[in-house]
Design a protein around this motif. Structure first.
Motif, PDB file in Angstrom:
ATOM      1  N   ALA A   1      -9.487   4.744  -0.680  1.00  0.00           N
ATOM      2  CA  ALA A   1      -8.476   4.237  -1.617  1.00  0.00           C
ATOM      3  C   ALA A   1      -7.087   4.780  -1.302  1.00  0.00           C
ATOM      4  O   ALA A   1      -6.080   4.183  -1.701  1.00  0.00           O
ATOM      5  CB  ALA A   1      -8.860   4.583  -3.053  1.00  0.00           C
ATOM      6  N   LEU A   2      -7.018   5.910  -0.605  1.00  0.00           N
ATOM      7  CA  LEU A   2      -5.720   6.445  -0.163  1.00  0.00           C
ATOM      8  C   LEU A   2      -5.538   6.186   1.331  1.00  0.00           C
ATOM      9  O   LEU A   2      -5.011   7.029   2.070  1.00  0.00           O
ATOM     10  CB  LEU A   2      -5.617   7.943  -0.463  1.00  0.00           C
ATOM     11  CG  LEU A   2      -5.565   8.339  -1.940  1.00  0.00           C
ATOM     12  CD1 LEU A   2      -5.207   9.819  -2.079  1.00  0.00           C
ATOM     13  CD2 LEU A   2      -4.574   7.495  -2.723  1.00  0.00           C
ATOM     14  N   ARG A   3      -5.915   5.017   1.766  1.00  0.00           N
ATOM     15  CA  ARG A   3      -5.846   4.652   3.184  1.00  0.00           C
ATOM     16  C   ARG A   3      -4.464   4.951   3.787  1.00  0.00           C
ATOM     17  O   ARG A   3      -3.427   4.505   3.293  1.00  0.00           O
ATOM     18  CB  ARG A   3      -6.126   3.163   3.333  1.00  0.00           C
ATOM     19  CG  ARG A   3      -6.084   2.653   4.766  1.00  0.00           C
ATOM     20  CD  ARG A   3      -6.105   1.142   4.828  1.00  0.00           C
ATOM     21  NE  ARG A   3      -7.271   0.574   4.173  1.00  0.00           N
ATOM     22  CZ  ARG A   3      -8.480   0.525   4.713  1.00  0.00           C
ATOM     23  NH1 ARG A   3      -8.684   1.038   5.905  1.00  0.00           N
ATOM     24  NH2 ARG A   3      -9.479  -0.026   4.061  1.00  0.00           N
ATOM     25  N   GLY A   4      -4.470   5.736   4.872  1.00  0.00           N
ATOM     26  CA  GLY A   4      -3.248   5.996   5.614  1.00  0.00           C
ATOM     27  C   GLY A   4      -2.323   7.011   4.978  1.00  0.00           C
ATOM     28  O   GLY A   4      -1.307   7.382   5.582  1.00  0.00           O
ATOM     29  N   TYR A   5      -2.637   7.478   3.773  1.00  0.00           N
ATOM     30  CA  TYR A   5      -1.740   8.412   3.073  1.00  0.00           C
ATOM     31  C   TYR A   5      -1.480   9.660   3.925  1.00  0.00           C
ATOM     32  O   TYR A   5      -0.349  10.159   3.989  1.00  0.00           O
ATOM     33  CB  TYR A   5      -2.359   8.810   1.724  1.00  0.00           C
ATOM     34  CG  TYR A   5      -1.548   9.803   0.925  1.00  0.00           C
ATOM     35  CD1 TYR A   5      -0.553   9.368   0.059  1.00  0.00           C
ATOM     36  CD2 TYR A   5      -1.789  11.166   1.027  1.00  0.00           C
ATOM     37  CE1 TYR A   5       0.203  10.279  -0.683  1.00  0.00           C
ATOM     38  CE2 TYR A   5      -1.050  12.081   0.291  1.00  0.00           C
ATOM     39  CZ  TYR A   5      -0.058  11.636  -0.565  1.00  0.00           C
ATOM     40  OH  TYR A   5       0.675  12.539  -1.291  1.00  0.00           O
ATOM     41  N   GLY A   6      -2.507  10.169   4.587  1.00  0.00           N
ATOM     42  CA  GLY A   6      -2.359  11.402   5.361  1.00  0.00           C
ATOM     43  C   GLY A   6      -2.213  11.171   6.849  1.00  0.00           C
ATOM     44  O   GLY A   6      -2.618  12.024   7.648  1.00  0.00           O
ATOM     45  N   GLY A   7      -1.625  10.056   7.238  1.00  0.00           N
ATOM     46  CA  GLY A   7      -1.528   9.727   8.657  1.00  0.00           C
ATOM     47  C   GLY A   7      -0.796  10.739   9.497  1.00  0.00           C
ATOM     48  O   GLY A   7      -0.999  10.814  10.710  1.00  0.00           O
ATOM     49  N   ASP A   8       0.062  11.555   8.890  1.00  0.00           N
ATOM     50  CA  ASP A   8       0.801  12.578   9.636  1.00  0.00           C
ATOM     51  C   ASP A   8       0.289  13.985   9.345  1.00  0.00           C
ATOM     52  O   ASP A   8       0.930  14.968   9.707  1.00  0.00           O
ATOM     53  CB  ASP A   8       2.297  12.497   9.293  1.00  0.00           C
ATOM     54  CG  ASP A   8       2.947  11.259   9.872  1.00  0.00           C
ATOM     55  OD1 ASP A   8       2.557  10.842  10.977  1.00  0.00           O
ATOM     56  OD2 ASP A   8       3.835  10.688   9.217  1.00  0.00           O
TER      57      ASP A   8
ATOM     58  N   ASN B   1     -15.202   3.989  -2.519  1.00  0.00           N
ATOM     59  CA  ASN B   1     -16.470   3.591  -1.917  1.00  0.00           C
ATOM     60  C   ASN B   1     -16.611   2.078  -1.838  1.00  0.00           C
ATOM     61  O   ASN B   1     -17.141   1.534  -0.866  1.00  0.00           O
ATOM     62  CB  ASN B   1     -17.635   4.176  -2.721  1.00  0.00           C
ATOM     63  CG  ASN B   1     -18.013   5.564  -2.258  1.00  0.00           C
ATOM     64  OD1 ASN B   1     -17.157   6.332  -1.854  1.00  0.00           O
ATOM     65  ND2 ASN B   1     -19.284   5.890  -2.332  1.00  0.00           N
ATOM     66  N   LEU B   2     -16.141   1.388  -2.868  1.00  0.00           N
ATOM     67  CA  LEU B   2     -16.251  -0.072  -2.882  1.00  0.00           C
ATOM     68  C   LEU B   2     -15.442  -0.687  -1.742  1.00  0.00           C
ATOM     69  O   LEU B   2     -15.926  -1.560  -1.009  1.00  0.00           O
ATOM     70  CB  LEU B   2     -15.769  -0.611  -4.227  1.00  0.00           C
ATOM     71  CG  LEU B   2     -15.995  -2.102  -4.497  1.00  0.00           C
ATOM     72  CD1 LEU B   2     -17.483  -2.415  -4.546  1.00  0.00           C
ATOM     73  CD2 LEU B   2     -15.315  -2.513  -5.802  1.00  0.00           C
ATOM     74  N   LEU B   3     -14.215  -0.229  -1.572  1.00  0.00           N
ATOM     75  CA  LEU B   3     -13.375  -0.746  -0.493  1.00  0.00           C
ATOM     76  C   LEU B   3     -13.957  -0.397   0.865  1.00  0.00           C
ATOM     77  O   LEU B   3     -14.008  -1.231   1.770  1.00  0.00           O
ATOM     78  CB  LEU B   3     -11.954  -0.190  -0.627  1.00  0.00           C
ATOM     79  CG  LEU B   3     -10.953  -0.620   0.441  1.00  0.00           C
ATOM     80  CD1 LEU B   3     -10.780  -2.138   0.450  1.00  0.00           C
ATOM     81  CD2 LEU B   3      -9.605   0.067   0.227  1.00  0.00           C
ATOM     82  N   SER B   4     -14.428   0.837   1.009  1.00  0.00           N
ATOM     83  CA  SER B   4     -14.986   1.282   2.277  1.00  0.00           C
ATOM     84  C   SER B   4     -16.269   0.533   2.613  1.00  0.00           C
ATOM     85  O   SER B   4     -16.499   0.144   3.767  1.00  0.00           O
ATOM     86  CB  SER B   4     -15.266   2.787   2.225  1.00  0.00           C
ATOM     87  OG  SER B   4     -15.788   3.251   3.444  1.00  0.00           O
ATOM     88  N   ALA B   5     -17.113   0.314   1.605  1.00  0.00           N
ATOM     89  CA  ALA B   5     -18.367  -0.404   1.847  1.00  0.00           C
ATOM     90  C   ALA B   5     -18.101  -1.843   2.266  1.00  0.00           C
ATOM     91  O   ALA B   5     -18.748  -2.369   3.184  1.00  0.00           O
ATOM     92  CB  ALA B   5     -19.236  -0.359   0.595  1.00  0.00           C
TER      93      ALA B   5
END
Length: 475
Positions: free
Chosen positions: A81-88, A115-119
């Motif tokens: 759900a926090l996709r890409g938030y910690g990219g750096d 989990n829903l998005l990832s699944a």
């Protein structure tokens, strides 16, 4: 051959893939112009011009590659759900954000959203089996939320129950946890492991958690060989206590000593390699090059989408490239040249399929296109993609040429869940709305300043090297 419509994919209807290139990841290897027949949830037959039952649905696989569904052995799905938030981020920022500062703000509904998005993404990208390294399950209520997502997506999932805000010897002894485990309902599409780590310590309190897992027949997945965090000391404790078995998966295993690798090999353990994670976060150099010496089987992992994508083609590509890069570096140190690549594309595919199945203890049921195994299949075919023609070396084509946009059909347990690049009965819109609400909540709890600071860690640039080659006015 008429193309089927979504309504043709009725439950229980036999399906045959016709005239494709089939990578079995098993004997007899790669077949050309071959068919694969699925009856019920099982692969019935593999070969040319198969006879099929009346009413079988035919899918034209010509110009495409049919391979087993892929297996991811270590994503932290709730973080999607926090996709890409910690990219750096470096690994220290990841630890600080989740372990020390903000992990406690996540609610069960936030676990469900991630989990829903990832699944959904797993199934969409051809990963038919996923072990969710779910280390944010502070109570059984959180675990119920994780499982709710799996009930709504037609994939194959294994919950790695963990709690990074608690000590494993404490939460595995909690009556509420033990009651939840006792009532867990295993199925063909849902399994269970325990996920926890063994940091350096003198008294090895994690022993109690290993003993609980052993006494209850539950596999364990643990981050090992993470530079500065989980070291050879943890492996020594585990070995001396007799808890290293073939029921253990060692995630990363990227910075261990030869002695530790010998212990993993001798006890039948497997390693889950997360190449993009190890390259960027610094757990150590991806370990496929090293563990090959000891005969340790490897599987692949995408780790967490808070940093990287869940693109499993990327996982195979990065792993093959990092292994070859290490071979070249080691040869160059000795003044030599690599004349033959020891790791091949077929090895990367094995890790992504059978390696994952072995890591999960499921090699007898998934991981290869073998009659009698579950029908978890992936058809890579895109007649409009320049990258999909010509197909000369099928295994190398999968690893270095194909991509997620070329996924035509996905089958899980005999059920067609994606066809002609379109998911069947899995609309993104409601999932997107659930995730947006979760992000809004987490962002609100952190506050704008903490949210922005967490996303953009400060840089401390190194001093540049003085360059002696400078022209002056006198030159």
């Amino acid at each position: 051959m008429n193309a089927p419509a979504p309504e043709d994919f009725s439950a229980g209807r036999p399906v045959v893939f016709r005239n494709g290139i089939v990578i079995t990841v098993d004997t007899p290897g790669v077949l050309h112009d071959a068919d694969v027949l699925v009856v019920g949830d099982t692969i019935q037959a593999v070969g040319p011009k198969l006879a099929v039952p009346e009413g079988t649905l035919e899918i034209d696989a010509s110009g495409g590659i049919l391979m087993p569904g892929m297996v991811d052995t270590h994503p932290h799905m709730w973080q999607t759900a926090l996709r890409g938030y910690g990219g750096d981020w470096a690994l220290s920022q990841y630890f600080v954000f989740y372990y020390l500062q903000h992990g406690e703000v996540f609610r069960p509904e936030d676990i469900y959203a991630g989990n829903l998005l990832s699944a959904l993404e797993s199934v969409d990208t051809g990963v038919t089996t996923t072990l969710d390294w779910s280390h944010a399950l502070r109570t059984p209520e959180y675990a119920d939320a994780a499982l709710q997502a799996f009930d709504e997506i037609p994939g194959r999932f294994v919950l790695g129950y963990g709690n990074y805000l608690g000590a494993p010897w404490e939460w595995t002894a909690d009556p509420a946890f033990r009651s939840w485990i006792a009532n867990f309902k295993h199925s063909d599409h849902l399994g269970l492991q325990i996920a926890f780590d063994v940091p350096d310590s003198e008294d090895f309190p994690e022993l109690a958690a290993f003993q609980y897992a052993r006494d209850n027949g539950i596999r364990v997945t643990t981050h090992a060989g993470v530079w500065g965090a989980t070291t050879d000391n943890g492996i020594s404790h585990m070995y001396d206590a007799g808890v290293m078995t073939d029921q253990i998966t060692y995630v990363h295993a990227a910075s261990l000593s030869p002695d530790s690798y010998h212990k993993i090999a001798a006890t039948g353990g497997t390693v889950s390699v997360a190449t993009e994670s190890e390259q960027s976060a610094g757990q150590g150099y991806p370990s496929t090059w090293e563990i090959r010496k000891y005969g340790i089987p490897a599987s692949l992992s995408m780790d967490t989408s808070v940093w990287w994508s869940a693109d499993y083609f990327s996982a195979m590509r990065a792993t093959l490239s990092s292994d070859r890069s290490r071979d070249h570096l080691e040869a160059h140190r000795k003044g030599e040249t690599v004349n033959v690549n020891r790791m091949r594309a077929e090895d990367a595919i094995w890790m992504a399929t059978m390696g994952g199945a072995k890591s999960l203890g499921m090699e007898s049921s998934i991981g290869s296109i073998t009659p009698g195994k579950k029908a978890d299949l992936l058809l890579i075919k895109n007649d409009q993609s320049p990258a999909m023609t010509p197909i000369l070396n099928p295994t190398a084509h999968v690893v270095y040429q194909a991509g997620t946009a070329d996924i035509h059909t996905v089958v899980v347990g005999g059920r067609v869940v994606k066809y002609e690049g379109t998911r069947i009965g899995m609309d993104l819109a409601p999932v997107r709305d659930i995730v947006a609400k979760s992000v809004e909540y987490v962002r609100g709890k952190l506050g704008e300043q903490a949210w922005e600071e967490g996303m953009h860690p400060p840089l401390n640039p190194d001093e540049p090297i003085e360059n002696p080659y400078q022209y002056t006015e006198d030159d």
